[in-house]
Scaffold this motif. Structure first.
Motif, PDB file in Angstrom:
ATOM      1  N   ILE A 154       0.822  -1.218   0.000  1.00  0.00           N
ATOM      2  CA  ILE A 154       0.000   0.000   0.000  1.00  0.00           C
ATOM      3  C   ILE A 154       0.848   1.256   0.000  1.00  0.00           C
ATOM      4  CG2 ILE A 154      -1.943  -1.175   1.130  1.00  0.00           C
ATOM      5  CD1 ILE A 154      -1.197   0.455   3.698  1.00  0.00           C
ATOM      6  N   GLY A 155       2.159   1.123   0.201  1.00  0.00           N
ATOM      7  CA  GLY A 155       3.067   2.262   0.175  1.00  0.00           C
ATOM      8  C   GLY A 155       3.371   2.799   1.559  1.00  0.00           C
ATOM      9  N   ALA A 156       4.631   3.093   1.783  1.00  0.00           N
ATOM     10  CA  ALA A 156       5.087   3.593   3.083  1.00  0.00           C
ATOM     11  C   ALA A 156       4.400   4.900   3.477  1.00  0.00           C
ATOM     12  CB  ALA A 156       6.603   3.767   3.073  1.00  0.00           C
ATOM     13  N   ALA A 157       3.948   5.686   2.500  1.00  0.00           N
ATOM     14  CA  ALA A 157       3.266   6.952   2.803  1.00  0.00           C
ATOM     15  C   ALA A 157       1.930   6.729   3.507  1.00  0.00           C
ATOM     16  CB  ALA A 157       3.053   7.764   1.527  1.00  0.00           C
ATOM     17  N   GLN A 158       1.425   5.512   3.480  1.00  0.00           N
ATOM     18  CA  GLN A 158       0.155   5.187   4.137  1.00  0.00           C
ATOM     19  C   GLN A 158       0.371   4.607   5.536  1.00  0.00           C
ATOM     20  OE1 GLN A 158      -0.653   6.801   1.077  1.00  0.00           O
ATOM     21  NE2 GLN A 158       0.289   4.875   0.425  1.00  0.00           N
ATOM     22  N   MET A 159       1.606   4.636   6.018  1.00  0.00           N
ATOM     23  CA  MET A 159       1.940   4.134   7.355  1.00  0.00           C
ATOM     24  C   MET A 159       2.317   5.346   8.208  1.00  0.00           C
ATOM     25  SD  MET A 159       1.752   0.882   6.477  1.00  0.00           S
ATOM     26  CE  MET A 159       2.607  -0.156   7.620  1.00  0.00           C
ATOM     27  N   THR A 160       1.708   5.478   9.370  1.00  0.00           N
ATOM     28  CA  THR A 160       1.962   6.634  10.223  1.00  0.00           C
ATOM     29  C   THR A 160       1.808   6.236  11.681  1.00  0.00           C
ATOM     30  OG1 THR A 160       1.483   8.993  10.483  1.00  0.00           O
ATOM     31  CG2 THR A 160      -0.426   7.520  10.197  1.00  0.00           C
ATOM     32  N   THR A 161       1.934   7.205  12.567  1.00  0.00           N
ATOM     33  CA  THR A 161       1.710   6.977  13.999  1.00  0.00           C
ATOM     34  C   THR A 161       0.620   7.927  14.481  1.00  0.00           C
ATOM     35  OG1 THR A 161       3.309   8.625  14.745  1.00  0.00           O
ATOM     36  CG2 THR A 161       4.159   6.383  14.335  1.00  0.00           C
ATOM     37  N   SER A 162       0.091   7.624  15.650  1.00  0.00           N
ATOM     38  CA  SER A 162      -0.947   8.498  16.211  1.00  0.00           C
ATOM     39  C   SER A 162      -0.380   9.890  16.478  1.00  0.00           C
ATOM     40  CB  SER A 162      -1.525   7.881  17.485  1.00  0.00           C
ATOM     41  OG  SER A 162      -0.508   7.579  18.417  1.00  0.00           O
ATOM     42  N   THR A 163       0.867   9.973  16.907  1.00  0.00           N
ATOM     43  CA  THR A 163       1.495  11.277  17.166  1.00  0.00           C
ATOM     44  C   THR A 163       1.625  12.082  15.870  1.00  0.00           C
ATOM     45  OG1 THR A 163       2.715  10.338  19.025  1.00  0.00           O
ATOM     46  CG2 THR A 163       3.538  12.414  18.135  1.00  0.00           C
ATOM     47  N   GLU A 164       2.047  11.420  14.795  1.00  0.00           N
ATOM     48  CA  GLU A 164       2.170  12.118  13.512  1.00  0.00           C
ATOM     49  C   GLU A 164       0.825  12.639  13.024  1.00  0.00           C
ATOM     50  OE1 GLU A 164       4.067   9.006  11.283  1.00  0.00           O
ATOM     51  OE2 GLU A 164       6.076   9.755  11.708  1.00  0.00           O
ATOM     52  N   LEU A 165      -0.250  11.959  13.382  1.00  0.00           N
ATOM     53  CA  LEU A 165      -1.594  12.408  12.994  1.00  0.00           C
ATOM     54  C   LEU A 165      -2.130  13.493  13.925  1.00  0.00           C
ATOM     55  CD1 LEU A 165      -3.324   9.047  12.032  1.00  0.00           C
ATOM     56  CD2 LEU A 165      -2.716  10.921  10.501  1.00  0.00           C
ATOM     57  N   GLY A 166      -1.410  13.782  15.013  1.00  0.00           N
ATOM     58  CA  GLY A 166      -1.839  14.832  15.935  1.00  0.00           C
ATOM     59  C   GLY A 166      -2.687  14.351  17.092  1.00  0.00           C
ATOM     60  N   PHE A 167      -2.745  13.033  17.307  1.00  0.00           N
ATOM     61  CA  PHE A 167      -3.489  12.515  18.450  1.00  0.00           C
ATOM     62  C   PHE A 167      -2.650  12.652  19.709  1.00  0.00           C
ATOM     63  CE2 PHE A 167      -5.745  10.361  15.043  1.00  0.00           C
ATOM     64  CZ  PHE A 167      -7.057  10.451  15.478  1.00  0.00           C
ATOM     65  N   LYS A 168      -3.321  12.865  20.829  1.00  0.00           N
ATOM     66  CA  LYS A 168      -2.642  12.895  22.117  1.00  0.00           C
ATOM     67  C   LYS A 168      -2.357  11.467  22.544  1.00  0.00           C
ATOM     68  CE  LYS A 168      -5.509  16.727  23.334  1.00  0.00           C
ATOM     69  NZ  LYS A 168      -6.917  16.647  23.609  1.00  0.00           N
TER      70      LYS A 168
END
Length: 173
Positions: A154-168
């Motif tokens: 699906i591509g590395a650009a579709q992998m993230t963390t909750s912190t990167e998304l701005g979640f506490k």
């Protein structure tokens, strides 16, 4: 999101508070949450080929974890008999609600999470896998294998963390 009692083990339990935190923040923001429950059945490929003859067929194994129970009533709940959320009913939910992105967390990384991410990709829905919200009851090696395959499929650009998304992120106790 797939977080059922039968998939929680010492290797995966650490992710449940992260998933609860994400669901809480997501619902507090008014965003929809889709919870899935894998339900095995006699004669399934899982019983015939993987010998899961007594696994994931009944309560309490198929139940969504107790920590998420307060959020179930305000969520969409999809029962499935395969790894992916993108069953006919799942595809219908995405179409009816015009969901174009799927933020994916849960158990198990190498099976339900990975298949749902690929299913989203193949159905023109952008999969975003929140990696700190995923784990495998089979351990780190299975989790890492699932992450490797998803980065390729699906591509590395579709992998993230909750912190990167701005979640506490809650502080570890």
């Amino acid at each position: 999101m797939d977080a059922q009692n039968g998939f929680v083990s010492p290797a995966s339990a650490h992710v449940i508070p992260v998933v609860v935190n994400l669901v809480d923040q997501w619902q507090s923001a008014g965003a929809p949450v889709l919870m899935t429950r894998y339900i095995n059945y006699e004669g399934s490929p899982y019983t015939r080929l993987l010998q899961w003859s007594k696994m994931m067929q009944d309560s309490p194994e198929i139940d969504i974890v107790p920590e998420l129970q307060p959020y179930v009533a305000r969520s969409h709940v999809l029962d499935k008999r395969v790894y992916t959320t993108f069953t006919a009913e799942g595809k219908d939910l995405f179409t009816r609600h015009a969901w174009k992105t799927a933020y994916i967390v849960g158990l198990d990384t190498e099976s339900c999470v990975a298949q749902t991410a690929v299913g989203a990709f193949e159905n023109n829905v952008r999969p975003i896998v929140i990696v700190d919200g995923c784990a495998s009851h089979a351990g780190a090696q299975a989790h890492d294998a699932g992450m490797f395959v998803m980065r390729r499929n699906i591509g590395a650009a579709q992998m993230t963390t909750s912190t990167e998304l701005g979640f506490k992120v809650p502080m570890a106790s």
